[in-house]
Design a protein around this motif. Sequence first.
Motif, short mmCIF file in Angstrom:
data_model
loop_
_atom_site.label_atom_id
_atom_site.label_comp_id
_atom_site.label_asym_id
_atom_site.label_seq_id
_atom_site.Cartn_x
_atom_site.Cartn_y
_atom_site.Cartn_z
N GLU A 1 -26.17 -27.74 -51.08
CA GLU A 1 -27.43 -27.76 -51.82
C GLU A 1 -28.33 -26.63 -51.36
N GLN A 2 -27.81 -25.74 -50.57
CA GLN A 2 -28.63 -24.67 -50.05
C GLN A 2 -28.83 -23.61 -51.11
N ALA A 3 -30.00 -22.97 -51.02
CA ALA A 3 -30.33 -21.96 -52.02
C ALA A 3 -29.41 -20.76 -51.90
N SER A 4 -28.85 -20.53 -50.71
CA SER A 4 -28.00 -19.37 -50.52
C SER A 4 -26.55 -19.64 -50.89
N ALA A 5 -26.27 -20.80 -51.45
CA ALA A 5 -24.89 -21.15 -51.80
C ALA A 5 -24.40 -20.22 -52.91
N PRO A 6 -23.09 -20.00 -52.96
CA PRO A 6 -22.53 -19.14 -54.01
C PRO A 6 -22.78 -19.72 -55.40
N GLU A 7 -22.93 -18.85 -56.36
CA GLU A 7 -23.14 -19.28 -57.73
C GLU A 7 -21.83 -19.82 -58.31
N PRO A 8 -21.93 -20.69 -59.33
CA PRO A 8 -20.71 -21.11 -60.02
C PRO A 8 -19.96 -19.90 -60.57
N GLY A 9 -18.67 -19.91 -60.39
CA GLY A 9 -17.84 -18.78 -60.80
C GLY A 9 -17.47 -17.85 -59.67
N GLN A 10 -18.13 -18.00 -58.53
CA GLN A 10 -17.78 -17.20 -57.36
C GLN A 10 -16.74 -17.93 -56.50
N LEU A 11 -16.04 -17.17 -55.70
CA LEU A 11 -15.01 -17.73 -54.84
C LEU A 11 -15.65 -18.62 -53.78
N ARG A 12 -15.02 -19.75 -53.47
CA ARG A 12 -15.52 -20.64 -52.43
C ARG A 12 -15.53 -19.91 -51.09
N PRO A 13 -16.60 -20.04 -50.28
CA PRO A 13 -16.67 -19.32 -49.00
C PRO A 13 -15.51 -19.63 -48.07
N ALA A 14 -15.06 -20.88 -48.06
CA ALA A 14 -13.98 -21.25 -47.13
C ALA A 14 -12.66 -20.56 -47.46
N LEU A 15 -12.51 -20.10 -48.71
CA LEU A 15 -11.24 -19.49 -49.13
C LEU A 15 -11.29 -17.97 -49.15
N ARG A 16 -12.45 -17.38 -48.87
CA ARG A 16 -12.55 -15.92 -48.93
C ARG A 16 -11.66 -15.21 -47.92
N PRO A 17 -11.46 -15.74 -46.71
CA PRO A 17 -10.54 -15.05 -45.79
C PRO A 17 -9.10 -15.01 -46.30
N TYR A 18 -8.73 -15.96 -47.14
CA TYR A 18 -7.35 -16.03 -47.62
C TYR A 18 -7.16 -15.42 -49.00
N LEU A 19 -8.24 -15.41 -49.81
CA LEU A 19 -8.16 -14.87 -51.17
C LEU A 19 -9.19 -13.77 -51.35
N GLY A 20 -9.20 -12.86 -50.39
CA GLY A 20 -10.17 -11.78 -50.42
C GLY A 20 -10.07 -10.90 -51.64
N PHE A 21 -8.88 -10.77 -52.22
CA PHE A 21 -8.72 -9.91 -53.39
C PHE A 21 -9.45 -10.48 -54.60
N LEU A 22 -9.73 -11.81 -54.60
CA LEU A 22 -10.51 -12.39 -55.69
C LEU A 22 -12.01 -12.30 -55.43
N GLY A 23 -12.39 -12.15 -54.16
CA GLY A 23 -13.80 -12.10 -53.82
C GLY A 23 -14.50 -10.86 -54.34
N GLY A 24 -13.74 -9.80 -54.60
CA GLY A 24 -14.35 -8.57 -55.09
C GLY A 24 -14.68 -8.60 -56.56
N CYS A 25 -14.22 -9.62 -57.29
CA CYS A 25 -14.50 -9.71 -58.72
C CYS A 25 -15.93 -10.18 -58.95
N ARG A 26 -16.54 -9.74 -60.01
CA ARG A 26 -17.87 -10.22 -60.35
C ARG A 26 -17.79 -11.70 -60.72
N PRO A 27 -18.86 -12.46 -60.53
CA PRO A 27 -18.84 -13.90 -60.81
C PRO A 27 -18.37 -14.19 -62.24
N GLY A 28 -17.36 -15.00 -62.35
CA GLY A 28 -16.85 -15.40 -63.65
C GLY A 28 -15.68 -14.60 -64.15
N ALA A 29 -15.45 -13.39 -63.63
CA ALA A 29 -14.37 -12.54 -64.14
C ALA A 29 -13.00 -13.15 -63.84
N ALA A 30 -12.79 -13.55 -62.58
CA ALA A 30 -11.51 -14.15 -62.21
C ALA A 30 -11.30 -15.47 -62.93
#
Length: 617
Positions: A432-461
């Motif tokens: 519920e934090q204001a700094s949480a990722p927007e819908p459509g962005q990669l989950r923070p916990a998965l960014r170390p494993y799916l870094g290639f998806l983290g570079g996409c703009r929100p919603g593209a992937a």
Amino acid sequence: MAWGLPSSTSLVCFCQKLNRVKQLEESTTETSLQRCLATLDLTLLGVGATVGSGLYVLTGTMAKEMTGPAVLVSFSIAAMASLLAALCYVEFGARVPRTGSAYLFTYVSLGELWAFLIGWNELLGYLIGGASVARASSSYLDAIFSHRIRNFTMAHLGIWQVPFLAQYPDFLAAGVILLASTFVSCGARVSSWLNHVLLAINLLVILFIIILGFVLARPHNWSADEGGFAPFGFSGIMAGAATCFYAFLGFGVIAASSEEAQNPKRAVPMAIIITLGLVAVAYILVSTVLTLIVPWHSLDPDSALADAFYQRGYSWAAFIVAAGAICAMNTVLLSDIFTLPRIVYSMASDGLFFQVFAHVHPRTKVPIVGILVLGVLMAFLALLLDLQTLVQFWSITVLLTFTFVGTSIIVLRFDNSPPASSLGPAIPVGTEQASAPEPGQLRPALRPYLGFLGGCRPGAAVAWALGVLVSSAITLDCVLVFGTSALHLPPWGHTLLLLLSSVVFLLSLLVLWAHQQQHREDAFQVPMVPLTPALSILLNVFLMLQMNYLTWLRLSIWLLIGEWGSGWDPRWASGGGQAGKLGWDLPLRLVPPLQDSWCILATASGTVRRTSGRCWA
């Protein structure tokens, strides 16, 4: 002047048309319709719209020609597919409590063009459904009078032998539709009261059928001596499920009536779930007792339930069943005539249909023009057409609509700009934090494993994953249905394609799951997204592929007519716009508006002009 190739700006404007979504006012409750329907009214309206020809006519036709006693399995499969679609309707009904049903749901998520095609698809479905129900109702009514009406008409007008036309004009069916249209035009409260009376009679008759049916049941009718439980095999069961799918269409009526509900955010979801549960139980129990009363191969496809009791010597029971069938089909007819003008009203209010259909009567608060015009058109179809051949066409329009609704749920859940009319602020899943990722962005916990998806703009992937999901679902279903028959694949090729399409389908699901979703505590949400809507899409496409090629051909022609028609702006006919205001120097096709912004317009002569306001391509 010679016609030139479309300019790049025209093509860009056309592409924008595909993605322009409808923005609703924040928490708006204002409407020109009257809010008078409670949860009970919506539930009874949905049940009345569902339990009709599917129960009294289709059960016998399916049992004798497609499934045998396994008709109850077909209804169970169709009910499961309907449940997946109903959950999507429930979430949309809570978040977008406005008239329009699947058309509006598609508009706020996928865009204008797809919304128009779904609305166009629903228009045909309700016209065919209402006309066929009226013909079935007139057949039952005529049977009570020993078919005197049919014999009189054939004796004086002769028998027609024209493809797609009925053997004789059914004036009784047309008259029933016109009478029902008159009642609906008197207002939502009047039509709701009439629906309650007819539905009460229908429910009592269904209860009578189930109780007396189990008393007269003969388990021997399911034995191998009578052909077994599933004489047509698995393919017959699935073909039956695809055909009877339209019998569960009624909960769409609830969504289409949400703008007339007193508390739509609460009443619509509850009414949809209750309706589907009651209807599924009724269909399964009635189809069970039908083949237990008499052997499935001795059924009369036109009036199976009444004829089954007649064969057992209970002619008085057959009369009761016939009376219940007439009441049931007229409730469905009332619901169709009640719903269709409201969908067209929503389209007309958005500028995607003729503006005259957006007119609401000042006293009765109903879209009076739509009721009268569409009622006459439905009566004309019932008068002339043989609609029995269009039952599958009716089903495929429902399946296509449900597929788009499932897709819309995925788009809406991962969209970082939800509809303004949503209930409260969106909260990303798990924080519920204001700094949480927007819908459509990669989950923070998965960014170390799916870094290639983290570079996409929100919603593209998410957009790419959704496209791959739908494509792989279609491929997987095609392999399952046609792999060893129409495609003539060798065993190894069939297995390879099956594995590849399944793996791609699952991977696209995982990619979608790895991204943030919208989460709301104060509104119902479909559980297990994206799995639930993905299974709905997969099952709907599978059932659609059970249809014959003529059904697909008719659907394609209808959609092409709609797409061609969408290139002509209905507001031109109502005097709402003139090409000269936009600077066109030749009669280009007019299409619905694209966006409220400054737009660049290119004429065929190459002149580029700039204008404010709405943009047309």
